[in-house]
Scaffold this motif. Sequence first.
Motif, mmCIF file in Angstrom:
data_model
loop_
_atom_site.group_PDB
_atom_site.id
_atom_site.type_symbol
_atom_site.label_atom_id
_atom_site.label_comp_id
_atom_site.label_asym_id
_atom_site.label_seq_id
_atom_site.Cartn_x
_atom_site.Cartn_y
_atom_site.Cartn_z
ATOM 1 N N UNK A 77 -2.162 9.184 -17.228
ATOM 2 C CA UNK A 77 -2.913 9.431 -15.990
ATOM 3 C C UNK A 77 -3.567 10.806 -15.996
ATOM 4 N N UNK A 78 -3.392 11.539 -17.112
ATOM 5 C CA UNK A 78 -4.063 12.825 -17.277
ATOM 6 C C UNK A 78 -3.391 13.995 -16.597
ATOM 7 N N UNK A 79 -2.133 13.838 -16.183
ATOM 8 C CA UNK A 79 -1.481 14.907 -15.434
ATOM 9 C C UNK A 79 -1.275 16.157 -16.283
ATOM 10 N N UNK A 80 -0.975 15.997 -17.581
ATOM 11 C CA UNK A 80 -0.804 17.178 -18.431
ATOM 12 C C UNK A 80 -2.139 17.860 -18.701
ATOM 13 N N UNK A 81 -3.173 17.092 -18.882
ATOM 14 C CA UNK A 81 -4.510 17.655 -19.078
ATOM 15 C C UNK A 81 -4.917 18.449 -17.827
ATOM 16 N N UNK A 82 -4.670 17.869 -16.668
ATOM 17 C CA UNK A 82 -4.972 18.539 -15.401
ATOM 18 C C UNK A 82 -4.143 19.813 -15.257
ATOM 19 N N UNK A 83 -2.878 19.739 -15.585
ATOM 20 C CA UNK A 83 -2.004 20.906 -15.522
ATOM 21 C C UNK A 83 -2.570 22.039 -16.377
ATOM 22 N N UNK A 84 -2.939 21.724 -17.619
ATOM 23 C CA UNK A 84 -3.484 22.751 -18.520
ATOM 24 C C UNK A 84 -4.795 23.326 -17.985
ATOM 25 N N UNK A 85 -5.630 22.480 -17.379
ATOM 26 C CA UNK A 85 -6.887 22.965 -16.797
ATOM 27 C C UNK A 85 -6.614 23.945 -15.658
ATOM 28 N N UNK A 86 -5.663 23.598 -14.799
ATOM 29 C CA UNK A 86 -5.316 24.486 -13.682
ATOM 30 C C UNK A 86 -4.735 25.793 -14.213
ATOM 31 N N UNK A 87 -3.909 25.708 -15.242
ATOM 32 C CA UNK A 87 -3.351 26.932 -15.825
ATOM 33 C C UNK A 87 -4.470 27.815 -16.389
ATOM 34 N N UNK A 88 -5.473 27.214 -16.998
ATOM 35 C CA UNK A 88 -6.606 27.979 -17.531
ATOM 36 C C UNK A 88 -7.422 28.614 -16.409
ATOM 37 N N UNK A 89 -7.491 27.957 -15.268
ATOM 38 C CA UNK A 89 -8.256 28.487 -14.138
ATOM 39 C C UNK A 89 -7.558 29.650 -13.429
ATOM 40 N N UNK A 90 -6.301 29.880 -13.728
ATOM 41 C CA UNK A 90 -5.569 30.973 -13.093
ATOM 42 C C UNK A 90 -6.213 32.328 -13.356
ATOM 43 N N UNK A 91 -6.865 32.501 -14.498
ATOM 44 C CA UNK A 91 -7.508 33.783 -14.805
ATOM 45 C C UNK A 91 -8.582 34.107 -13.774
ATOM 46 N N UNK A 92 -9.270 33.085 -13.310
ATOM 47 C CA UNK A 92 -10.340 33.285 -12.331
ATOM 48 C C UNK A 92 -9.843 33.135 -10.887
ATOM 49 N N UNK A 93 -8.878 32.236 -10.693
ATOM 50 C CA UNK A 93 -8.319 31.967 -9.357
ATOM 51 C C UNK A 93 -6.801 32.122 -9.433
#
Length: 195
Positions: A77-93
């Motif tokens: 369902x892409x939950x790990x992919x989504x998790x990694x994307x959110x973790x990458x966005x932490x630098x900006x947000x």
Amino acid sequence: FRVADFMEGESMRLADGLMASSANIADYAANRYGVRRDSIHVVHCGVDCEIFKPLAPGHPRHRRPTILFVGNAVPSKGVWCLFEAVMALRARYPDIRLQILGQSDQMEPLRQRAEALGAGGNLEIVGFVADRSLMPAYYQHAHVFASPAYHEVGVANVYVEAMACGCPVLACNTGGAPEAVRHEESGILVPPKDI
């Protein structure tokens, strides 16, 4: 499997009428069971717009950037992919939050990974929400609803529920998702596994 496949095929070939909840499912059934595609009527699922509706004017979303995932939180369902994307966005947000509603055996590994990254505060695992009347508020207050399933065969109701609540959707460009989400109009479609 062979018995079930045979029964399903015979039922479709002998039916007076056929209906599918997405064109993707109708195409699959026609190819799999040798029925005419034009004999399968597509009727997309709907949601109750008296319940699933946007916030009233003047009621803001969460101040904190919130990405919502609703469903079976398994890798496909892409939950790990989504998790990694959110973790990458932490630098900006730095205060971004991934809010997960659902259940699976992936919850503890997700929580452990977030803690290991020093991002325990960026992950909120709500779990299964048994009271459906609470669901609209989650969609209404999120900034983005994301369900990047690698291949959602039908049109998942969660996409339609989110859009009915005025929440933009991020989904994969496979399966039935593009039947509900119009790219750059009601959401964003991305390739599967594209962090």
